[in-house]
Design a protein around this motif. Sequence first.
Motif, PDB file in Angstrom:
ATOM      1  N   ALA A 239      30.584  42.925  37.058  1.00 53.14           N
ATOM      2  CA  ALA A 239      31.102  41.557  36.998  1.00 53.14           C
ATOM      3  C   ALA A 239      31.806  41.234  38.301  1.00 53.14           C
ATOM      4  O   ALA A 239      32.100  42.128  39.105  1.00 53.14           O
ATOM      5  CB  ALA A 239      32.070  41.411  35.825  1.00 53.14           C
ATOM      6  N   LEU A 240      32.069  39.958  38.506  1.00 53.03           N
ATOM      7  CA  LEU A 240      32.850  39.534  39.653  1.00 53.03           C
ATOM      8  C   LEU A 240      34.320  39.878  39.426  1.00 53.03           C
ATOM      9  O   LEU A 240      34.766  40.017  38.286  1.00 53.03           O
ATOM     10  CB  LEU A 240      32.679  38.040  39.888  1.00 53.03           C
ATOM     11  N   GLU A 241      35.058  39.978  40.522  1.00 57.41           N
ATOM     12  CA  GLU A 241      36.471  40.329  40.402  1.00 57.41           C
ATOM     13  C   GLU A 241      37.373  39.321  41.101  1.00 57.41           C
ATOM     14  O   GLU A 241      38.328  38.831  40.515  1.00 57.41           O
ATOM     15  CB  GLU A 241      36.705  41.731  40.971  1.00 57.41           C
TER      16      GLU A 241
ATOM     17  N   GLY B 272      24.964  31.278  34.239  1.00 56.57           N
ATOM     18  CA  GLY B 272      24.283  32.477  33.772  1.00 56.57           C
ATOM     19  C   GLY B 272      25.234  33.413  33.048  1.00 56.57           C
ATOM     20  O   GLY B 272      26.359  33.034  32.699  1.00 56.57           O
ATOM     21  N   PRO B 273      24.819  34.649  32.794  1.00 60.10           N
ATOM     22  CA  PRO B 273      25.694  35.599  32.109  1.00 60.10           C
ATOM     23  C   PRO B 273      26.902  35.943  32.976  1.00 60.10           C
ATOM     24  O   PRO B 273      26.779  36.105  34.182  1.00 60.10           O
ATOM     25  CB  PRO B 273      24.787  36.817  31.901  1.00 60.10           C
ATOM     26  N   SER B 274      28.072  36.063  32.360  1.00 64.75           N
ATOM     27  CA  SER B 274      29.276  36.369  33.143  1.00 64.75           C
ATOM     28  C   SER B 274      29.373  37.841  33.481  1.00 64.75           C
ATOM     29  O   SER B 274      30.130  38.223  34.374  1.00 64.75           O
ATOM     30  CB  SER B 274      30.524  35.929  32.379  1.00 64.75           C
ATOM     31  N   ILE B 275      28.620  38.682  32.770  1.00 58.82           N
ATOM     32  CA  ILE B 275      28.565  40.115  33.047  1.00 58.82           C
ATOM     33  C   ILE B 275      27.125  40.568  32.914  1.00 58.82           C
ATOM     34  O   ILE B 275      26.316  39.934  32.218  1.00 58.82           O
ATOM     35  CB  ILE B 275      29.454  40.930  32.080  1.00 58.82           C
ATOM     36  N   THR B 276      26.773  41.648  33.594  1.00 55.61           N
ATOM     37  CA  THR B 276      25.459  42.253  33.424  1.00 55.61           C
ATOM     38  C   THR B 276      25.633  43.761  33.272  1.00 55.61           C
ATOM     39  O   THR B 276      26.703  44.309  33.547  1.00 55.61           O
ATOM     40  CB  THR B 276      24.504  41.947  34.596  1.00 55.61           C
ATOM     41  N   PHE B 277      24.570  44.432  32.856  1.00 58.47           N
ATOM     42  CA  PHE B 277      24.637  45.859  32.561  1.00 58.47           C
ATOM     43  C   PHE B 277      23.489  46.595  33.240  1.00 58.47           C
ATOM     44  O   PHE B 277      22.433  46.023  33.513  1.00 58.47           O
ATOM     45  CB  PHE B 277      24.548  46.099  31.049  1.00 58.47           C
ATOM     46  N   THR B 278      23.705  47.862  33.492  1.00 61.44           N
ATOM     47  CA  THR B 278      22.651  48.714  34.012  1.00 61.44           C
ATOM     48  C   THR B 278      22.920  50.153  33.617  1.00 61.44           C
ATOM     49  O   THR B 278      24.080  50.564  33.487  1.00 61.44           O
ATOM     50  CB  THR B 278      22.537  48.613  35.551  1.00 61.44           C
ATOM     51  N   GLY B 279      21.847  50.899  33.418  1.00 60.93           N
ATOM     52  CA  GLY B 279      21.976  52.322  33.132  1.00 60.93           C
ATOM     53  C   GLY B 279      21.848  53.164  34.376  1.00 60.93           C
ATOM     54  O   GLY B 279      21.959  54.395  34.305  1.00 60.93           O
ATOM     55  N   LEU B 280      21.622  52.529  35.523  1.00 59.85           N
ATOM     56  CA  LEU B 280      21.475  53.237  36.793  1.00 59.85           C
ATOM     57  C   LEU B 280      22.725  53.051  37.642  1.00 59.85           C
ATOM     58  O   LEU B 280      23.510  52.130  37.407  1.00 59.85           O
ATOM     59  CB  LEU B 280      20.257  52.709  37.559  1.00 59.85           C
ATOM     60  N   ILE B 281      22.892  53.906  38.647  1.00 58.31           N
ATOM     61  CA  ILE B 281      23.996  53.726  39.583  1.00 58.31           C
ATOM     62  C   ILE B 281      23.878  52.337  40.212  1.00 58.31           C
ATOM     63  O   ILE B 281      22.832  51.983  40.760  1.00 58.31           O
ATOM     64  CB  ILE B 281      23.953  54.798  40.694  1.00 58.31           C
TER      65      ILE B 281
ATOM     66  N   GLY C 255      25.212  40.039  44.391  1.00 61.06           N
ATOM     67  CA  GLY C 255      25.051  40.171  45.833  1.00 61.06           C
ATOM     68  C   GLY C 255      26.249  39.783  46.665  1.00 61.06           C
ATOM     69  O   GLY C 255      26.227  39.955  47.879  1.00 61.06           O
ATOM     70  N   ARG C 256      27.300  39.264  46.029  1.00 57.89           N
ATOM     71  CA  ARG C 256      28.473  38.834  46.796  1.00 57.89           C
ATOM     72  C   ARG C 256      29.748  39.314  46.111  1.00 57.89           C
ATOM     73  O   ARG C 256      30.477  38.546  45.505  1.00 57.89           O
ATOM     74  CB  ARG C 256      28.472  37.306  46.964  1.00 57.89           C
ATOM     75  N   GLY C 257      29.992  40.584  46.221  1.00 59.43           N
ATOM     76  CA  GLY C 257      31.206  41.150  45.656  1.00 59.43           C
ATOM     77  C   GLY C 257      31.068  41.471  44.180  1.00 59.43           C
ATOM     78  O   GLY C 257      30.095  41.108  43.523  1.00 59.43           O
ATOM     79  N   GLY C 258      32.040  42.176  43.658  1.00 70.30           N
ATOM     80  CA  GLY C 258      32.027  42.528  42.247  1.00 70.30           C
ATOM     81  C   GLY C 258      32.578  43.916  42.023  1.00 70.30           C
ATOM     82  O   GLY C 258      33.088  44.568  42.946  1.00 70.30           O
ATOM     83  N   ARG C 259      32.467  44.366  40.804  1.00 71.70           N
ATOM     84  CA  ARG C 259      32.994  45.671  40.437  1.00 71.70           C
ATOM     85  C   ARG C 259      32.175  46.253  39.305  1.00 71.70           C
ATOM     86  O   ARG C 259      31.681  45.524  38.441  1.00 71.70           O
ATOM     87  CB  ARG C 259      34.461  45.547  40.022  1.00 71.70           C
ATOM     88  N   ALA C 260      32.024  47.577  39.311  1.00 66.97           N
ATOM     89  CA  ALA C 260      31.298  48.273  38.258  1.00 66.97           C
ATOM     90  C   ALA C 260      32.290  48.975  37.334  1.00 66.97           C
ATOM     91  O   ALA C 260      33.233  49.615  37.795  1.00 66.97           O
ATOM     92  CB  ALA C 260      30.330  49.288  38.853  1.00 66.97           C
ATOM     93  N   HIS C 261      32.068  48.837  36.029  1.00 63.48           N
ATOM     94  CA  HIS C 261      32.920  49.468  35.032  1.00 63.48           C
ATOM     95  C   HIS C 261      32.057  50.421  34.205  1.00 63.48           C
ATOM     96  O   HIS C 261      31.278  49.975  33.350  1.00 63.48           O
ATOM     97  CB  HIS C 261      33.556  48.408  34.122  1.00 63.48           C
ATOM     98  N   PRO C 262      32.178  51.735  34.422  1.00 62.92           N
ATOM     99  CA  PRO C 262      31.373  52.682  33.651  1.00 62.92           C
ATOM    100  C   PRO C 262      31.873  52.803  32.215  1.00 62.92           C
ATOM    101  O   PRO C 262      33.070  52.663  31.940  1.00 62.92           O
ATOM    102  CB  PRO C 262      31.544  53.997  34.414  1.00 62.92           C
TER     103      PRO C 262
END
Length: 327
Positions: free
Chosen positions: A46-48, A55-64, A72-79
Motif C-alpha cells: 500500500a501507499l504510505e 482502484g483498490p487501496s491495497i494489493t497482495f502478492t505471494g512473491l517478494i 510504481g511511486r512509493g509504498g510499503r510492503a507488510h508481510p
Amino acid sequence: MPVIAPTHYSFRSFDRQWIIPDARLINRPNPELWDSYSAKQLFLTALERVSPRSGPSITFTGLIPDLDHYHGRGGRAHPLWRDASAKVPNIPPQLLGALAEVYGHAVSAEDLMAYLAAVMAHPAFTARFQEDLVQPGLRVPLTADPALFSEAAALGREVIWLHSYGERFADLTAGRPKVPPRMAENARPFVPEGGGIPGAPEPLPDTMEYDATKNRLHVGKGFVDNVSPEMWNYEVSGKQVVWHWFSYRRLDRTRPQIGDKRPPSPLDKIQPDHWLAEYTSDLINLLNVLGRLIALEPRQADLMKLILTAELIKVDHLKTALGVGSN
C-alpha cells in the motif's frame, strides 16, 4: 563461482517478472523480506506517504515485492509472517486476542488479512473514503458483527487467491485450485485463430491498442478477444495495469527523464529480441485475474456498506487491548 538462478518476484501490482536474487545486483535489498520468505508468505502492499486515488487501496502478492510494488511511486510492503516457517504472525497477538473476544471464536492472522482484502482491495473503498484519505495512512472499519467478519474473511480469501495468481489461499473445496485463475469459459479472454502475437523473427511489438467495439486487445500484429473495457481500464491509483504490464515488455521501453534524475542504466536495454510465448500466457493470466476481481467488486462494495451500517469496534477498545494510550 556458482550461478544464481533467477526467480520470480512482484515488480508491480499484478505484474510478475524475473530477478537474480543477488544482493550485488539488487538496489536496496531488504534482508528481512528475503529471510522471512517462503511458499507460505504473503505481502500486503500500500501507499504510505500519499493516499490512493482510485482502484483498490491495497494489493497482495505471494512473491517478494519491489519497493514500489503498489503502483510504481512509493509504498510499503507488510508481510503476513515474520518468519519463513510461517509460525510467527506479523500481527500483534493482543489484537487477534481482542478480536477473538468480540467474535467469540479464535481469529487467525490469515483471517484478518483476508478481512482487509475484502473491505479495502476494491475501488468502492477508495471512492467512499476519498475525503478521509486526504490524510495519508489507511484506516479500516472493523466490524463488531461475527457473521460479517466471517463473510468478509471468506470473500477476502478469494481476493487474495486472485491477487496471487492462485498461489496463496488455494482451497479446492471452495473452488480455488492452486493454478492461475480462470473466468467462466464463455467469458474468459482468448487468442483466436489468426490472432497469435508473432515471435521470432518478428521483433518485439511496440503498440498495444484496445478496440471496445470488438472487445479486442491488439498487441502489435496479434490480438486477444473477450477483453472487456473494465479489464482494459483497470487501474491501481492511476496506473493502468494492462498497459503498464505491456510497457515493460514492448520494444521501446524508454521513458522521459524527469529533472536531474540519474539516467537509466544501460542494463535496461537488455531484453528478448522477440515476443516470448510466456508473455502471451502471462497476459492471459493477468486478464483472467482482473476479470474475476472486477466481478467480485459489487459483492465487496455491498459488504462494505453492511459493515459501515452495523456496529463497529471502537478504536479505544483496540488501544486498550494493545496497551496503547488513548491520546
